[in-house]
Design a protein around this motif. Sequence first.
Motif, PDB file in Angstrom:
ATOM      1  N   GLU A  19      -2.092  53.711  25.366  1.00 18.04           N
ATOM      2  CA  GLU A  19      -1.506  55.058  24.836  1.00 18.04           C
ATOM      3  C   GLU A  19      -2.787  55.814  24.007  1.00 18.04           C
ATOM      4  OE1 GLU A  19       1.357  54.023  21.907  1.00 18.04           O
ATOM      5  OE2 GLU A  19       2.810  53.352  23.182  1.00 18.04           O
ATOM      6  N   TYR A  20      -3.705  55.102  23.636  1.00 15.07           N
ATOM      7  CA  TYR A  20      -4.759  55.941  22.972  1.00 15.07           C
ATOM      8  C   TYR A  20      -6.169  55.605  23.480  1.00 15.07           C
ATOM      9  CZ  TYR A  20      -0.808  56.227  19.924  1.00 15.07           C
ATOM     10  OH  TYR A  20       0.385  56.487  19.319  1.00 15.07           O
TER      11      TYR A  20
ATOM     12  N   ARG B 169      -7.404  56.915  26.259  1.00 15.24           N
ATOM     13  CA  ARG B 169      -8.091  58.154  26.831  1.00 15.24           C
ATOM     14  C   ARG B 169      -8.400  59.079  25.476  1.00 15.24           C
ATOM     15  NH1 ARG B 169      -4.036  61.086  30.873  1.00 15.24           N
ATOM     16  NH2 ARG B 169      -2.886  60.643  29.094  1.00 15.24           N
ATOM     17  N   LEU B 170      -7.388  59.140  24.416  1.00 15.06           N
ATOM     18  CA  LEU B 170      -7.740  60.072  23.347  1.00 15.06           C
ATOM     19  C   LEU B 170      -8.993  59.643  22.679  1.00 15.06           C
ATOM     20  CD1 LEU B 170      -6.859  62.146  21.514  1.00 15.06           C
ATOM     21  CD2 LEU B 170      -5.388  60.765  20.219  1.00 15.06           C
TER      22      LEU B 170
ATOM     23  N   LEU C 202     -12.556  61.480  22.181  1.00 15.52           N
ATOM     24  CA  LEU C 202     -13.321  62.002  20.979  1.00 15.52           C
ATOM     25  C   LEU C 202     -14.445  61.063  20.696  1.00 15.52           C
ATOM     26  CD1 LEU C 202      -9.880  62.030  18.763  1.00 15.52           C
ATOM     27  CD2 LEU C 202     -11.305  63.835  19.541  1.00 15.52           C
TER      28      LEU C 202
ATOM     29  N   PRO D 293      -5.399  49.731  12.533  1.00 12.38           N
ATOM     30  CA  PRO D 293      -4.175  50.204  12.128  1.00 12.38           C
ATOM     31  C   PRO D 293      -2.728  50.013  12.952  1.00 12.38           C
ATOM     32  CG  PRO D 293      -5.465  51.806  11.696  1.00 12.38           C
ATOM     33  CD  PRO D 293      -6.468  50.553  12.398  1.00 12.38           C
ATOM     34  N   ARG D 294      -3.299  49.976  14.349  1.00  6.56           N
ATOM     35  CA  ARG D 294      -2.311  49.895  15.445  1.00  6.56           C
ATOM     36  C   ARG D 294      -1.720  48.621  15.590  1.00  6.56           C
ATOM     37  NH1 ARG D 294       0.001  54.155  15.103  1.00  6.56           N
ATOM     38  NH2 ARG D 294       1.363  53.287  16.727  1.00  6.56           N
TER      39      ARG D 294
ATOM     40  N   GLU E  37       3.083  51.139  11.294  1.00  6.02           N
ATOM     41  CA  GLU E  37       3.926  52.173  11.932  1.00  6.02           C
ATOM     42  C   GLU E  37       4.075  51.995  13.361  1.00  6.02           C
ATOM     43  OE1 GLU E  37       2.589  56.104   9.632  1.00  6.02           O
ATOM     44  OE2 GLU E  37       1.645  54.281   9.253  1.00  6.02           O
TER      45      GLU E  37
ATOM     46  N   ASP F  27       0.769  63.589  26.523  1.00  5.69           N
ATOM     47  CA  ASP F  27       1.380  63.095  25.211  1.00  5.69           C
ATOM     48  C   ASP F  27       0.312  62.277  24.570  1.00  5.69           C
ATOM     49  OD1 ASP F  27       1.338  60.721  26.891  1.00  5.69           O
ATOM     50  OD2 ASP F  27       3.537  60.891  27.348  1.00  5.69           O
ATOM     51  N   GLY F  28       0.398  61.745  23.379  1.00  7.65           N
ATOM     52  CA  GLY F  28      -0.529  60.998  22.782  1.00  7.65           C
ATOM     53  C   GLY F  28      -1.755  61.647  22.338  1.00  7.65           C
ATOM     54  N   ASN F  29      -1.628  62.844  22.040  1.00  7.28           N
ATOM     55  CA  ASN F  29      -2.837  63.596  21.682  1.00  7.28           C
ATOM     56  C   ASN F  29      -3.093  63.460  20.031  1.00  7.28           C
ATOM     57  OD1 ASN F  29      -3.674  65.195  23.874  1.00  7.28           O
ATOM     58  ND2 ASN F  29      -1.591  65.937  23.929  1.00  7.28           N
ATOM     59  N   LEU F  30      -2.352  62.931  19.322  1.00  8.64           N
ATOM     60  CA  LEU F  30      -2.593  62.544  17.774  1.00  8.64           C
ATOM     61  C   LEU F  30      -2.527  60.954  17.539  1.00  8.64           C
ATOM     62  CD1 LEU F  30      -0.491  65.435  16.298  1.00  8.64           C
ATOM     63  CD2 LEU F  30      -2.931  65.335  16.660  1.00  8.64           C
ATOM     64  N   PHE F  31      -3.199  60.582  16.707  1.00  8.89           N
ATOM     65  CA  PHE F  31      -2.986  59.032  16.371  1.00  8.89           C
ATOM     66  C   PHE F  31      -1.877  59.190  15.206  1.00  8.89           C
ATOM     67  CE2 PHE F  31      -7.518  58.742  17.545  1.00  8.89           C
ATOM     68  CZ  PHE F  31      -7.269  57.971  18.570  1.00  8.89           C
ATOM     69  N   PRO F  32      -0.892  58.524  15.511  1.00  6.76           N
ATOM     70  CA  PRO F  32       0.484  58.478  14.577  1.00  6.76           C
ATOM     71  C   PRO F  32       0.195  58.088  12.956  1.00  6.76           C
ATOM     72  CG  PRO F  32       0.890  56.916  16.355  1.00  6.76           C
ATOM     73  CD  PRO F  32      -0.370  57.512  16.685  1.00  6.76           C
ATOM     74  N   HIS F  33      -0.776  56.975  13.066  1.00  4.76           N
ATOM     75  CA  HIS F  33      -0.976  56.455  11.863  1.00  4.76           C
ATOM     76  C   HIS F  33      -1.919  57.314  10.761  1.00  4.76           C
ATOM     77  CE1 HIS F  33      -3.982  55.007  14.457  1.00  4.76           C
ATOM     78  NE2 HIS F  33      -4.723  54.928  13.477  1.00  4.76           N
TER      79      HIS F  33
ATOM     80  N   LEU G 108     -11.238  64.131  13.110  1.00  9.74           N
ATOM     81  CA  LEU G 108     -11.880  63.137  14.273  1.00  9.74           C
ATOM     82  C   LEU G 108     -12.747  64.053  15.385  1.00  9.74           C
ATOM     83  CD1 LEU G 108      -9.190  60.445  15.085  1.00  9.74           C
ATOM     84  CD2 LEU G 108     -11.516  60.092  14.177  1.00  9.74           C
TER      85      LEU G 108
ATOM     86  N   LYS H  65       1.982  62.934   8.263  1.00  5.21           N
ATOM     87  CA  LYS H  65       1.746  62.219   9.661  1.00  5.21           C
ATOM     88  C   LYS H  65       2.421  62.872  10.812  1.00  5.21           C
ATOM     89  CE  LYS H  65       0.223  58.300   7.222  1.00  5.21           C
ATOM     90  NZ  LYS H  65       0.250  56.731   7.094  1.00  5.21           N
TER      91      LYS H  65
END
Lengths: 520, 230
Positions: free
Chosen positions: A419-420, A422-423, A427, A441-442, A519, B78-84, B93, B125
Motif C-alpha cells: 500500500e505504501y 511506492r508513496l 518521497l 505506525p502501520r 488505525e 490511491d494511497g497518496n496519503l499516510f492515513p496515520h 514529508l 487525518k
Amino acid sequence: MARHTQPIKTSTLTGPIAAGSVFFLILAALAAVASKAQWPVTFGVADWAALRFTVWQSFLSALVSVVFAIPVARALARRRFVGRGLLVTLLGAPFILPVIVAVMGLLVVFGRSGWVSQGLGLFGLPPLSIYGLNGVVLAHVFFNLPLATRLILQGWQAIPAEQFRLAGQLGLPPVVVFRTLEWPVLRQVVPGAFALIFVICLTSFAVALTLGGGPRATTIELAIYQAFRFEFDLGRAAMLSLLQLVVAGSAAVAALWMLPPIAAQMGRDRPVQRWDARGAGLRALDTMWIGLAATFLLVPLGAIAASGLAGLGQMPSQVWSAAWTSAWVAALSTVVLVALALPISMWLAQTRWGGAEALTLVGLAASPLMIGTGWFILINPFAAPTQFALIVTALVNAMMSLPFAVRILMPAMRQVIAEYGRLSASLGLSGLALWRIVVLPRVRAPLGFAAGLAAALSVGDLGVVALFADGDRATLPLQMYRLMGSYRTDAAAGAALLLLTLALGMFWACDAWGRRHAEG
Amino acid sequence: MLKVEGLKISLGGFALQASFEVDAGQRVAVIGPSGAGKSTLLGAIGGYIPSEGRIDVGGKDVSNAAPDQRGIAMLFQDGNLFPHLTLAQNVGLGLRPSLRLTDGERARVSEALDQVGLAAFEARKPGDVSGGQQSRAALARVLVQGKPLLLLDEPFAALGPALRGEMLDLTSTVARDTGATVLMITHAPEDAERAADHVIFVDEGRVEPPQPVSEIMSNPPPALRAYLGR
C-alpha cells in the motif's frame, strides 16, 4: 495489467543480520553439543523409550485436540449467543497461559485429590490418576484444543457469507452444507492444525516435567534435562539433543507445507448468519459441545483462581523476588524479540527466496533445552553458567517466540509494502525515518500482539532456567515448581495465581499499547 | 524537459516502447484504452517499473535514479496519503522525509495547505476529511515538493465529475505556481481538453508523441477515433 509494488528501502542488511545471529546462537549451541557427544552415538533402551513416548504422546495430543475441535468449532461457527465473543477470545488464552499454571489447575480438578476424584470417591470409585501418558495428553489437549478450534473456526469464517445465504435460500440441509461448504475448508485446515500441534508437543518440556517422568512417560526433552541435571552426563545430554533436533526438525520440515497462517487476532470475528442446522436436536448437540469445551477450559482456570486466592497469604518471600526476576527476564526477552522480529519479518516479506519462510520454523524445531545445554557447555570453561542463567533464558525465550512473531508480522509488513511502498519511495523515505514514520505506525497492532505473546511466553516459561538455575536465581515458574515439589500446595497455588496475573498483565499491556492509536 | 529515448518495458507478455519529448511547462494528457500501458509508461518514468532505454528530466539522465532522485512528484490512483499522519505531516514529508521540520518549513506547509483551501484542516487525518479534501492535501504536498515534473496516474478517478474538474483546475494552478511540467493519465477526453495542452495517445504498447490537444481532438487518428467512439 500487473500492479507493481516498490520494495521498501529499509536497510537491506538488518534482516539477514538478525536472522544470521539467531542462526549463530542455535548453530553454536549445536556445535558445542556435538563436540561433547560420544561418537559413534549409541542409544540405550531408555532413549528409545523416550523417543517412542515423545512421538506417541504428540500424536495422541494432536489427534484428540483436532477431533474434538471440529464439533466445537462447528457449533461456534453456526450459533450466535450471548458471551460467544468472550468465549472465542478465551480460546486464545491458553496461548499465553503459563504451562505450569495450567498443570496446577488441571491437578486441582483432575488430580488424585482433585475435585473429580473427590466426586468419584462419594460413589466409592477410585481416584483419577493424571500422571503419565494420560496427564501429558490431557494437558496438551487443554492447550491445543483451543488452538485447533480457532484455526478451524477461522477457516470456516473465511467462507463468504453470500455462500451461506445461497445455501439458506436453496434450503440445503446441514449434511449438504457440510459437504459443499464446510468440508473443503476442513480438508485444508485440519492437516495443518494437526501438524502444528504435533510439532509443538514434540518439544514440550514443562508438561512432561510435571505430569510425566519415570521410564514410561519421559519425553526426549525431559530426558535431556535429567541427563544434565541429575547425572550431569553432558555426553548423553548432547546425544539426546541431537536426537531431538532430528525428530523435531524433520517433523517441522515435513509439516512446513501444510502449516496454517497464524492470525494475529480474531478481531473481525463477525458470526455469519446461517440458515442451516435449525433443528432442535442439532441445537442441543451444538449447545452440548460448546458447554463441554467451555467447562473443560474454564473450570481449571477457575480452580487456579479459587485455590490461588487461598494460598496468596502463605507464599514465602522468595516468590515475590522470583516474580520480580521473571518480570525483567520477560521484559528483556520481549525487547530482544522485537529487535529480531521487525527486521526479519520485513526482510522475509520482501524476499522472493522460497526457503525464507522455512527459516522461521527452525525456531519451532530447535529445542530450547538443546540450545540451553549448548550454551552451558560454551560458557562453562570461562565463567559459572549459573550467572548467565537469566540472560540465556531471556534469549532462548525470544527465539521460541520468534516463529510466531514473524508469522504474525509478515502479513502486516506485506500490506505496508503493497500500500505504501511506492508513496514512500516517491518521497524518498528510507532507513530509520521509514521505520519511524511509516512502518511502525502501520504494524503497531500486530507488533503489540506479538510482543504480548512473547512477554507472556517468557514470563511463564519453565525450560532453560530449570537447567541452569541455582538456589539463588529463580524465575517465578521455577519457584512455583519447587513449591509443588516440596508439597507446599497452597503456596504453589498462590504463586500460580500471581504468575497468571503477571502473564496476562504483561500480555494485556503490550496488546493494549499496540491497539492504542492503531488505525486500520 | 522530459526526453524519453528508446524506452522499452516488458512485463510478462506485455511490451511497451516509447520515444518522445515534452517541452517545459506543457500539460500533457495521456489517453488510451485500459490495458494499453498508460500506467506502465508513467510507472517507468517515475522509476517504479524497471525499463530499458534513456529517460532525461530537465536535461539530466535519470534512467537509473531512485524515484525520489528524478525530479518527479507523482500522485497514484490511491494511497497518496499516510492515513496515520495528519494532513500537515503528510505535506511536510514533501519537504523532509525525516519530518523534522524547521519553523520556516512548518510555515511553508501551512501556506501550502492554505493555498489548496485546507487552512483549517492541518491537524486532521485523511480518514476524517472528504475524498476531495484528501486530493487537495496531496496537491499541497506536490506544491511544497516543487519538482519540475508532475505525474498523475488518475488520482482523482474516484471523485465525481464536478469535483474531478475542480481538482484538475487546482492541479493546473499548482503546476503553474511551481512551473512544473505535467503528464496526466485520463480516460475522459473532456478532462484532456480542460486541463491539458497536448495529448499522448497510448494503444497496445505503442506511444504516440505528444500533439496539440485541439489538433488531435478535431482530427483524431483511426485508433483514437475508435477509442473515443466518435
